[in-house]
Design a protein around this motif. Structure first.
Motif, mmCIF file in Angstrom:
data_model
loop_
_atom_site.group_PDB
_atom_site.id
_atom_site.type_symbol
_atom_site.label_atom_id
_atom_site.label_comp_id
_atom_site.label_asym_id
_atom_site.label_seq_id
_atom_site.Cartn_x
_atom_site.Cartn_y
_atom_site.Cartn_z
ATOM 1 N N GLY A 142 -27.667 -0.949 2.132
ATOM 2 C CA GLY A 142 -26.974 -0.352 0.996
ATOM 3 C C GLY A 142 -25.491 -0.631 1.115
ATOM 4 N N VAL A 143 -24.909 -1.136 0.057
ATOM 5 C CA VAL A 143 -23.482 -1.457 0.035
ATOM 6 C C VAL A 143 -22.803 -0.518 -0.953
ATOM 7 C CG1 VAL A 143 -21.781 -3.264 -0.384
ATOM 8 C CG2 VAL A 143 -24.006 -3.869 0.566
ATOM 9 N N GLN A 144 -21.692 0.070 -0.539
ATOM 10 C CA GLN A 144 -20.963 0.998 -1.401
ATOM 11 C C GLN A 144 -20.560 0.316 -2.708
ATOM 12 O OE1 GLN A 144 -17.694 2.776 0.723
ATOM 13 N NE2 GLN A 144 -18.970 3.266 2.481
ATOM 14 N N SER A 145 -20.673 1.042 -3.805
ATOM 15 C CA SER A 145 -20.308 0.589 -5.148
ATOM 16 C C SER A 145 -21.187 -0.541 -5.675
ATOM 17 C CB SER A 145 -18.836 0.163 -5.202
ATOM 18 O OG SER A 145 -18.004 1.244 -4.823
ATOM 19 N N HIS A 181 -25.165 -1.189 -6.958
ATOM 20 C CA HIS A 181 -26.334 -0.409 -7.365
ATOM 21 C C HIS A 181 -27.628 -0.860 -6.712
ATOM 22 C CE1 HIS A 181 -23.997 1.871 -10.206
ATOM 23 N NE2 HIS A 181 -23.466 0.740 -10.627
ATOM 24 N N GLU A 202 -29.769 -2.534 -3.444
ATOM 25 C CA GLU A 202 -29.690 -2.756 -2.010
ATOM 26 C C GLU A 202 -30.049 -4.207 -1.703
ATOM 27 O OE1 GLU A 202 -34.119 -0.924 -1.259
ATOM 28 O OE2 GLU A 202 -32.382 0.348 -1.029
ATOM 29 N N ALA A 218 -17.809 -1.362 3.924
ATOM 30 C CA ALA A 218 -18.554 -1.286 2.670
ATOM 31 C C ALA A 218 -20.001 -0.837 2.861
ATOM 32 C CB ALA A 218 -18.535 -2.645 1.974
ATOM 33 N N LEU A 219 -20.442 -0.665 4.109
ATOM 34 C CA LEU A 219 -21.832 -0.270 4.352
ATOM 35 C C LEU A 219 -22.088 1.156 3.885
ATOM 36 C CD1 LEU A 219 -22.621 -1.628 7.940
ATOM 37 C CD2 LEU A 219 -23.528 -2.453 5.761
ATOM 38 N N GLY A 220 -23.195 1.321 3.170
ATOM 39 C CA GLY A 220 -23.639 2.654 2.787
ATOM 40 C C GLY A 220 -24.744 3.118 3.719
ATOM 41 N N PHE A 221 -25.728 2.241 3.958
ATOM 42 C CA PHE A 221 -26.816 2.537 4.886
ATOM 43 C C PHE A 221 -27.507 1.249 5.289
ATOM 44 C CE2 PHE A 221 -28.969 2.424 0.816
ATOM 45 C CZ PHE A 221 -30.139 1.735 1.084
#
Length: 76
Positions: free
Chosen positions: A6-9, A11, A13, A56-59
């Motif tokens: 998941g990358v920030q900003s 939508h 993955e 920038a990593l979300g998960f």
């Protein structure tokens, strides 16, 4: 092994299929997180490289790739 990133900003993955083990993937993640301005990079089974800045990593989700069955799904 299938990895979802998941990358920030963003939508959608990123889904990457790799030959690395869970331990190798976790080591790559730890190294990226430990580095100042680090990047997480992984190579997929086709030799393509995915590079994401750690900031920038979300998960990151690590799991077995879904096996796909071949057939028509109906009964005879």
């Amino acid at each position: 092994m299938e990895i979802k990133i998941g990358v920030q900003s963003v939508h959608r993955e990123l889904v990457v299929e790799t030959d690395l083990t869970v331990e190798e993937i976790e080591a790559e993640i730890r190294n990226a997180l430990a580095a100042d301005r680090g990047v997480f990079s992984i190579t997929d089974v086709k030799g393509n490289r995915v590079i994401v800045p750690v900031a920038a990593l979300g998960f990151i989700e690590i799991g077995e790739g879904a096996s796909r069955s071949v057939g028509f799904g109906g009964t005879l």
